[in-house]
Motif scaffolding. Structure first.
Motif, PDB file in Angstrom:
ATOM      1  N   ARG A  77       1.670 -20.153 -24.806  1.00 60.61           N
ATOM      2  CA  ARG A  77       2.197 -18.786 -24.641  1.00 60.61           C
ATOM      3  C   ARG A  77       3.485 -18.625 -25.425  1.00 60.61           C
ATOM      4  O   ARG A  77       3.702 -17.636 -26.118  1.00 60.61           O
ATOM      5  CB  ARG A  77       2.472 -18.510 -23.167  1.00 60.61           C
ATOM      6  N   LEU A  78       4.357 -19.654 -25.296  1.00 61.73           N
ATOM      7  CA  LEU A  78       5.683 -19.546 -25.888  1.00 61.73           C
ATOM      8  C   LEU A  78       5.623 -19.483 -27.412  1.00 61.73           C
ATOM      9  O   LEU A  78       6.392 -18.783 -28.050  1.00 61.73           O
ATOM     10  CB  LEU A  78       6.530 -20.730 -25.421  1.00 61.73           C
ATOM     11  N   MET A  79       4.686 -20.218 -27.991  1.00 60.25           N
ATOM     12  CA  MET A  79       4.683 -20.277 -29.458  1.00 60.25           C
ATOM     13  C   MET A  79       3.854 -19.158 -30.103  1.00 60.25           C
ATOM     14  O   MET A  79       3.817 -19.036 -31.322  1.00 60.25           O
ATOM     15  CB  MET A  79       4.184 -21.645 -29.944  1.00 60.25           C
ATOM     16  N   ARG A  80       3.203 -18.309 -29.284  1.00 52.94           N
ATOM     17  CA  ARG A  80       2.303 -17.322 -29.880  1.00 52.94           C
ATOM     18  C   ARG A  80       2.602 -15.878 -29.494  1.00 52.94           C
ATOM     19  O   ARG A  80       1.756 -15.202 -28.881  1.00 52.94           O
ATOM     20  CB  ARG A  80       0.854 -17.639 -29.480  1.00 52.94           C
ATOM     21  N   PRO A  81       3.766 -15.353 -29.863  1.00 46.03           N
ATOM     22  CA  PRO A  81       4.005 -13.938 -29.556  1.00 46.03           C
ATOM     23  C   PRO A  81       2.935 -13.039 -30.185  1.00 46.03           C
ATOM     24  O   PRO A  81       2.595 -11.999 -29.637  1.00 46.03           O
ATOM     25  CB  PRO A  81       5.385 -13.662 -30.142  1.00 46.03           C
ATOM     26  N   TYR A  85       1.438  -9.595 -28.413  1.00 50.01           N
ATOM     27  CA  TYR A  85       1.649  -8.197 -28.805  1.00 50.01           C
ATOM     28  C   TYR A  85       0.349  -7.410 -28.723  1.00 50.01           C
ATOM     29  O   TYR A  85       0.332  -6.250 -28.400  1.00 50.01           O
ATOM     30  CB  TYR A  85       2.138  -8.107 -30.268  1.00 50.01           C
ATOM     31  N   SER A  97       2.210  -6.504 -14.464  1.00 47.90           N
ATOM     32  CA  SER A  97       1.861  -6.377 -15.870  1.00 47.90           C
ATOM     33  C   SER A  97       1.721  -7.777 -16.471  1.00 47.90           C
ATOM     34  O   SER A  97       1.994  -8.777 -15.813  1.00 47.90           O
ATOM     35  CB  SER A  97       2.947  -5.592 -16.602  1.00 47.90           C
ATOM     36  N   GLY A  98       1.346  -7.823 -17.738  1.00 50.51           N
ATOM     37  CA  GLY A  98       1.228  -9.118 -18.407  1.00 50.51           C
ATOM     38  C   GLY A  98       0.864  -8.934 -19.851  1.00 50.51           C
ATOM     39  O   GLY A  98       0.702  -7.809 -20.333  1.00 50.51           O
ATOM     40  N   LYS A 353       0.811 -23.790 -37.216  1.00 53.99           N
ATOM     41  CA  LYS A 353       1.897 -24.210 -36.352  1.00 53.99           C
ATOM     42  C   LYS A 353       1.320 -25.091 -35.245  1.00 53.99           C
ATOM     43  O   LYS A 353       0.195 -24.876 -34.791  1.00 53.99           O
ATOM     44  CB  LYS A 353       2.680 -23.019 -35.798  1.00 53.99           C
TER      45      LYS A 353
ATOM     46  N   ALA B 121      13.873 -21.109 -30.018  1.00 47.68           N
ATOM     47  CA  ALA B 121      12.578 -20.646 -29.503  1.00 47.68           C
ATOM     48  C   ALA B 121      11.831 -19.866 -30.574  1.00 47.68           C
ATOM     49  O   ALA B 121      10.612 -20.010 -30.730  1.00 47.68           O
ATOM     50  CB  ALA B 121      12.782 -19.783 -28.256  1.00 47.68           C
ATOM     51  N   ILE B 124      10.205 -22.144 -32.889  1.00 46.85           N
ATOM     52  CA  ILE B 124       8.948 -22.650 -32.326  1.00 46.85           C
ATOM     53  C   ILE B 124       7.833 -21.645 -32.573  1.00 46.85           C
ATOM     54  O   ILE B 124       6.699 -22.006 -32.887  1.00 46.85           O
ATOM     55  CB  ILE B 124       9.094 -22.928 -30.814  1.00 46.85           C
ATOM     56  N   GLN B 125       8.171 -20.359 -32.467  1.00 42.43           N
ATOM     57  CA  GLN B 125       7.144 -19.338 -32.674  1.00 42.43           C
ATOM     58  C   GLN B 125       6.689 -19.286 -34.126  1.00 42.43           C
ATOM     59  O   GLN B 125       5.600 -18.808 -34.423  1.00 42.43           O
ATOM     60  CB  GLN B 125       7.685 -17.975 -32.210  1.00 42.43           C
ATOM     61  N   GLU B 126       7.512 -19.790 -35.027  1.00 42.33           N
ATOM     62  CA  GLU B 126       7.118 -19.850 -36.435  1.00 42.33           C
ATOM     63  C   GLU B 126       6.355 -21.125 -36.764  1.00 42.33           C
ATOM     64  O   GLU B 126       5.422 -21.103 -37.553  1.00 42.33           O
ATOM     65  CB  GLU B 126       8.360 -19.796 -37.344  1.00 42.33           C
ATOM     66  N   ASN B 298      13.042 -19.554 -20.178  1.00 39.82           N
ATOM     67  CA  ASN B 298      11.990 -19.493 -21.206  1.00 39.82           C
ATOM     68  C   ASN B 298      10.620 -19.775 -20.606  1.00 39.82           C
ATOM     69  O   ASN B 298       9.635 -19.113 -20.908  1.00 39.82           O
ATOM     70  CB  ASN B 298      12.237 -20.531 -22.311  1.00 39.82           C
ATOM     71  N   TYR B 307       6.522 -13.826 -22.715  1.00 39.61           N
ATOM     72  CA  TYR B 307       7.547 -14.016 -23.734  1.00 39.61           C
ATOM     73  C   TYR B 307       8.732 -14.806 -23.170  1.00 39.61           C
ATOM     74  O   TYR B 307       9.051 -14.677 -21.990  1.00 39.61           O
ATOM     75  CB  TYR B 307       8.052 -12.666 -24.248  1.00 39.61           C
ATOM     76  N   PRO B 308       9.416 -15.571 -24.018  1.00 46.21           N
ATOM     77  CA  PRO B 308      10.443 -16.483 -23.503  1.00 46.21           C
ATOM     78  C   PRO B 308      11.799 -15.867 -23.158  1.00 46.21           C
ATOM     79  O   PRO B 308      12.542 -16.454 -22.379  1.00 46.21           O
ATOM     80  CB  PRO B 308      10.605 -17.505 -24.636  1.00 46.21           C
ATOM     81  N   PRO B 318       5.201  -5.835 -20.577  1.00 43.13           N
ATOM     82  CA  PRO B 318       6.266  -6.562 -21.269  1.00 43.13           C
ATOM     83  C   PRO B 318       6.225  -6.369 -22.787  1.00 43.13           C
ATOM     84  O   PRO B 318       5.154  -6.409 -23.393  1.00 43.13           O
ATOM     85  CB  PRO B 318       5.985  -8.022 -20.902  1.00 43.13           C
ATOM     86  N   TYR B 320       8.517  -7.525 -26.463  1.00 41.86           N
ATOM     87  CA  TYR B 320       9.446  -8.554 -26.935  1.00 41.86           C
ATOM     88  C   TYR B 320       9.746  -8.294 -28.384  1.00 41.86           C
ATOM     89  O   TYR B 320       8.828  -8.156 -29.188  1.00 41.86           O
ATOM     90  CB  TYR B 320       8.778  -9.922 -26.761  1.00 41.86           C
ATOM     91  N   ASN B 321      11.024  -8.146 -28.715  1.00 39.24           N
ATOM     92  CA  ASN B 321      11.400  -8.023 -30.111  1.00 39.24           C
ATOM     93  C   ASN B 321      12.874  -8.401 -30.232  1.00 39.24           C
ATOM     94  O   ASN B 321      13.750  -7.561 -30.060  1.00 39.24           O
ATOM     95  CB  ASN B 321      11.151  -6.601 -30.618  1.00 39.24           C
ATOM     96  N   PRO B 322      13.147  -9.679 -30.495  1.00 37.06           N
ATOM     97  CA  PRO B 322      14.536 -10.127 -30.555  1.00 37.06           C
ATOM     98  C   PRO B 322      15.281  -9.290 -31.588  1.00 37.06           C
ATOM     99  O   PRO B 322      14.755  -9.041 -32.677  1.00 37.06           O
ATOM    100  CB  PRO B 322      14.430 -11.579 -31.023  1.00 37.06           C
TER     101      PRO B 322
END
Ligand code: SF4
Lengths: 592, 441
Positions: A77-81, A85, A97-98, A353, B121, B124-126, B298, B307-308, B318, B320-322
């Protein structure tokens, strides 16, 4: 507490393989959340009545192997925004929500399973040191009943005991670990190989001893299978075989499955066994995870082909084995396993990745995004293999349908799998759309078998429940079973296997999902959010024996980075903890 | 009374071997480093905030807990877009309530990651991250690289518990079995105690990592890299050779990577270097996290909502957009109109324009001792010290969850823990939202 109610489900076509029901029209009664033979007149009056005429009725779906909770799932989850989206769920008055498609957040994931008619899901791999994390996520998951398998195949204590040939101590240790971490059963991932990954290496064959511990995969598989039956656990050894994901690995899979043969299955759970028509205790002594990834032929990616015909030939002539399929429905996936070196291999091939976490003294894991494409020759064969393992093994009681979520694909694609299995036409249509290797390099094109609704019920609830030893309350609809029922808008008398889209729709959006006698989902919408149970086993072993083992554990604990006192998982990490006692003191493991 | 196996709630090391002795009103602490010890002494500190306060006509006055909770709730409910900031010195359980509250209100929920390891973080996403739990290094690692990190000051027991000194299974001689490299523009005390100090020019981490990657792939980087980084290529080769010839190497990245030019791209490059090194030898990488439960937020936010950090719930799901939904940016752009701040001193640690804006909007906070943030707050609710006064979970620097049991109880009759306080605020917002909805109907 789990709130439950009385209910009558009228006139449905009931498919309940463990009770021998193949579409009989009948009424089902649920009292206080459990299936009963009938209700008293007074209870009838205040019972909720569902008219299921013309509809298909099955027990709630049981997923016996998915990656739904814990450190590696969350690493995904953390590595795959980018996965999140695109797929979101809004909150409602009742639900959270999720976000996330292949790695959904826990609320979304729970609702999606329930909306699809599944009520029980087991996490395929829980690393002991990170067990608190797995339990936290399960605690946050709504509605579903859950449990998690404890990863022990590269555990230092187990390897040491097996090397010394001390199987009783290994059993005492496994029992203590299951109780300590609230684990359900024993999972073994790339035995002996993941320890080598601590040095960026792997093992090449079943008889190659690993570094330092000098145990072979064969010794670990045999040893843990013996430990499993010695303890009398509800599930057999659950094996993620060596050599995963490599061309030609079907032979490793077959040879691995032969290792436990000769052992007798011995489920000694102390539970109320219901009187089902078929024995609801497991027959197998080894349960192979995600067979698709271990059923490859050829010698390289160039001459890659299906190895299922050969693998199925062995499985068809033995009673010791159950497999889950780990099928590939095409589309986005996130590969995640406890098999660190296999994930590194995938990184080398794809350059994607890649995340990895080795867990001290215990195990490892890797995570890597993946996209299965119809245009890819290899992926097309993988699609075929994932269906072959379910179609070439004759007895459905040896198979379970999964995608090894989210490795082969997402669990929400199960309806597509059912359509391919029930309809040759659906398979042919897909084969035309994908690379021709799909049929050229597999036997799928020549397979005419179309499975029945009865068989669907076997591979999606009855057999997963039986295989993992939870069929005393899940996977069937006889008296004593939990009141988990799914009602599909599908009239079996008008079933047309040439209309796969009707099959997909019916299985994708059941009319009702009932959990413990309450309607929790209606046509895809969540209508109630009760909390589920968390199952774990508490095997008993001889006390003196346990003391001896504990002395070793304490001595070696210095290599951990947490203290012995802070190692266990307290019950506060669980909702509705439901321990299953195993092995009466009299039958306990005693030194021979 | 002596209590053993207590968890230290200060830095990401989450040391779990602290001994606490309570006698004669004092507290004696064994095994903790000086940072940890100082925190344990706070339990009886005269500075401790002991009663709830609210602002009344411009002045702070003592209030009952219920009154303070009420006021905090109405600040949140009346705001169009509140910010909930869950500081990392509290339990995951309290963070979970904070996230639920944010979802319920359509708020933005953020945590310290946003100003510390957020870029890590994002790296990591990259690239993904190849890591291991701390015990892998303890038993196996013969090479430790501290990159932009200075554990002797920021995580004093990191070297002794996990990375350099412990005698593990294959590292029986502790420090003698290990090589230490430090990459840091400053000659820190960690650098002084290393076998090799790569003293690069500030803000050239990305260039140095890229050059190492080029060398690893068997090519020679452009000569200009020597001028840019201040490190000769032969020195780089020496460093790379040490890395390649180790049996198990670890890189510990610190804020020197996350906060210098390049930010998440630095982290990404470092993760890629480690991924590639695994074709040659075993290599892993992890972040040194300065505060005890930064990793926790996170993890919790990822599994609850996907999202972290920096989660915006204004649309009912939710997002997310830093840079857009992260606390600093929202405050700078004046995009939020109230804040609930839990266990964090934003006024001291955020840029000045953010701090100024915080002073303009209604703020409620939960805090242990007076800080610049409590001074600008309209509601102050006394904080309970996690791991000392209540139980809960921290995620350690390597994402291993640690369960902590307290050795004493909350000193307050009105709350058991920050989680408890958060729940009371949540319940109160629910009540007032319900009544305002009714009024509308
Ligand atoms: S190293 Fe960190 S966790 Fe350990 S005692 Fe010091 S401050 Fe506490």
């Amino acid at each position: 507490m789990i709130r439950s109610a009385n209910m009558i489900i009228k006139n449905g076509y009931v498919f309940d393989p463990l009770n021998g029901l193949d579409g009989e029209v009948m009424d089902l009664f649920i009292r206080d959340g459990r299936v009963v033979g009938d209700l008293r007149a007074r209870e009838m009056r205040d019972a909720k009545v569902i008219d299921a005429s013309g509809k298909t009725v099955m027990a709630g779906g049981v997923d016996s192997h998915a990656h739904v909770a814990g450190a590696k799932v969350n690493a995904g989850r953390l590595m795959r925004p980018e996965d999140h989206y695109r797929s979101v769920r809004e909150r409602t008055r009742l639900t959270h929500s999720g976000s996330g498609y292949t790695t959904p957040s826990v609320y979304k994931q729970g609702y999606d399973y329930v909306a699809m008619g599944y009520t029980t899901v087991f996490e395929g791999a829980m690393p002991p040191l990170e067990a608190r994390h797995t339990h936290e996520e399960m605690r946050a998951t709504p509605i579903l009943d859950m449990g998690a398998y404890l990863v022990l195949g590269n555990n230092w204590f187990i390897m040491r005991y097996l090397k010394e040939g001390d199987i009783e101590k290994a059993a005492a240790y496994a029992a203590w670990m299951l109780r300590t971490h609230k684990g359900y059963g024993i999972k073994c991932v790339n035995p002996a190989g993941v320890e080598n990954w601590g040095w960026a290496k792997n093992v090449a064959g079943l008889d190659e001893p690993n570094i330092h511990f000098e145990v072979t995969p064969r010794e670990v598989i045999r040893g843990l299978a013996e430990v499993n039956e010695m303890l009398g656990l509800p599930m057999s050894l659950h094996l993620h075989a060596n050599n995963l994901g490599h061309p030609g690995n079907w032979e490793t899979a077959r040879d691995s499955l032969m290792i436990p043969s000769g052992l007798a299955p011995a489920d000694r759970s102390i539970v109320d066994w219901p009187e089902t028509k078929l024995d609801c205790r497991r027959r197998q002594t080894v349960y192979l995870a995600h067979a698709q990834f271990n059923a490859y032929g050829g010698t390289s990616w160039r001459d890659f082909s299906s190895g299922v015909p050969e693998l199925a030939r062995y499985i068809n002539q033995t009673e010791d084995v159950v497999i889950d399929s780990g099928s590939v429905p095409f589309g986005p996936a996130t590969t995640m396993t406890g098999d660190g070196p296999a994930q590194h291999d995938l990184y080398v091939i794809t350059g994607q990745k890649w995340s990895n976490t080795d867990v001290e003294m215990e195990c490892g894991s890797g995570v890597l995004p993946f996209l299965f494409l119809k245009t890819s020759p290899v992926h097309s064969v993988q699609w075929a293999i994932g269906l072959e393992v379910l179609l070439l093994i004759d007895d459905p009681w040896k198979t379970i349908m999964t995608t090894d979520h989210p490795n082969g694909g997402v669990f929400t694609r199960y309806p597509d799998l059912i359509a391919w299995l029930m309809s040759k036409r659906a398979r042919d249509e897909t084969a035309r759309e994908c690379n021709k290797w799909a049929y050229d390099r597999s036997s799928l094109g020549g397979v005419d078998r179309e499975i029945s609704l009865y068989e669907v019920a076997v591979i999606t609830r009855a057999n997963p429940a039986r295989t993992i030893g939870i069929a005393h309350r899940k996977g069937h609809l006889g008296p004593g079973a939990d009141g988990d029922v799914t009602i599909y808008d599908l009239d079996p008398t008008g079933l047309n296997s040439n209309d796969p889209s009707a099959i997909r729709t019916a299985f994708g959006r059941p009319e009702y999902t009932v959990k413990d006698g309450r309607i929790v989902a209606r046509r895809g919408e969540i209508v109630a959010v009760p909390e589920g149970r968390r199952f774990y086993t508490t095997p008993y072993v001889d006390e003196d024996h346990e003391l001896e083992m504990m002395a070793d554990v304490k001595e070696w604990f210095k290599y951990y980075t947490v203290g012995f006192a802070n190692y266990p998982v307290p019950e506060r990490y669980m909702k509705n903890p439901t321990p299953i006692a195993v092995n009466r003191p009299l039958e306990a493991v005693v030194r021979r | 009374m002596t209590f053993k196996n207590i968890i230290c709630p200060v830095c990401g090391a989450s040391c779990d071997d602290i001994q606490v002795e309570i006698a004669g009103g004092g507290i004696r602490v064994k095994n903790a480093c000086r940072m940890g010890n100082a925190k344990f002494q706070e339990i009886s500190s005269p500075h401790r905030i002991r009663e709830p306060m609210i602002r009344d006509g411009g002045r702070m006055r003592a209030a009952s807990f219920d009154e303070a909770v009420d006021r905090a709730a109405s600040i949140l409910v009346e705001a169009k877009r509140p910010l909930i900031f869950m500081g990392c010195e509290t339990s995951s359980e309290a963070m979970e309530v904070g996230l639920h509250l944010g979802e319920h209100l359509g708020a933005v929920v953020d945590s310290n990651s946003t100003v510390c390891h957020g870029p890590t973080a994002m790296g990591i996403q990259e690239a993904g991250r190849v890591g291991a739990t701390a015990g892998q290094a303890k038993s196996r690692a013969d090479l430790a690289v501290y990159w932009g990190s200075n554990p002797l000051e920021s995580m004093p027991r990191h070297m002794s518990r996990y990375a350099v000194f412990p005698r593990g299974h294959w590292t029986r001689r502790g420090r003698f079995d290990r090589t230490v490299i430090t990459v840091d523009p400053r000659r820190t005390i960690t650098a002084e105690n290393s076998d090799l100090h790569i003293q690069l020019k500030p803000n050239t981490d990305y260039e140095l990592i890229s050059a190492l990657l080029t060398l690893l792939h068997g090519k020679r980087p452009h000569d200009s890299v020597e001028e840019i980084t201040g490190i000769s290529i032969s020195r780089m080769e020496e460093m790379l050779e040490m890395m390649k010839s180790s049996n198990f190497g670890v890189i510990y990245v610190g804020l020197g990577i996350a906060s210098s030019y390049g930010k998440h791209r630095n982290a990404e490059a470092a993760f890629n270097l480690v991924k590639e090194l695994n074709a040659t030898t075993k290599f892993v990488i992890g972040a040194l996290r300065g505060h005890c439960n930064v990793a926790g937020f996170n993890q919790i936010a990822s599994y609850l909502y996907g999202y972290p950090f920096g989660l915006d719930f204004s649309r009912g799901y939710p997002r997310y957009n830093p840079g857009e939904f992260t606390a600093v940016d929202l405050l700078r752009e004046k995009d939020v109109d109230a804040a609930l701040i839990v266990s964090a001193d934003l006024v001291s640690h955020f840029p000045a324009d953010c701090a100024e804006y915080l002073a303009e909007i209604p703020v409620a906070c939960i805090e242990i001792a007076p800080t610049p943030t409590t001074m600008i707050s309209d509601v102050i609710i006394p904080g309970v010290i996690d791991a000392m006064e209540c139980d809960g979970t921290f995620y350690r620097l390597d994402d291993v969850p640690i369960y902590f049991r307290p050795f004493t109880t909350s000193p307050f009759s009105f709350t058991e823990s920050n989680e408890d306080t958060m729940r009371r605020i949540f319940d109160r917002t629910r009540d007032s939202l319900k009544s305002s909805n009714l009024a509308e109907e």
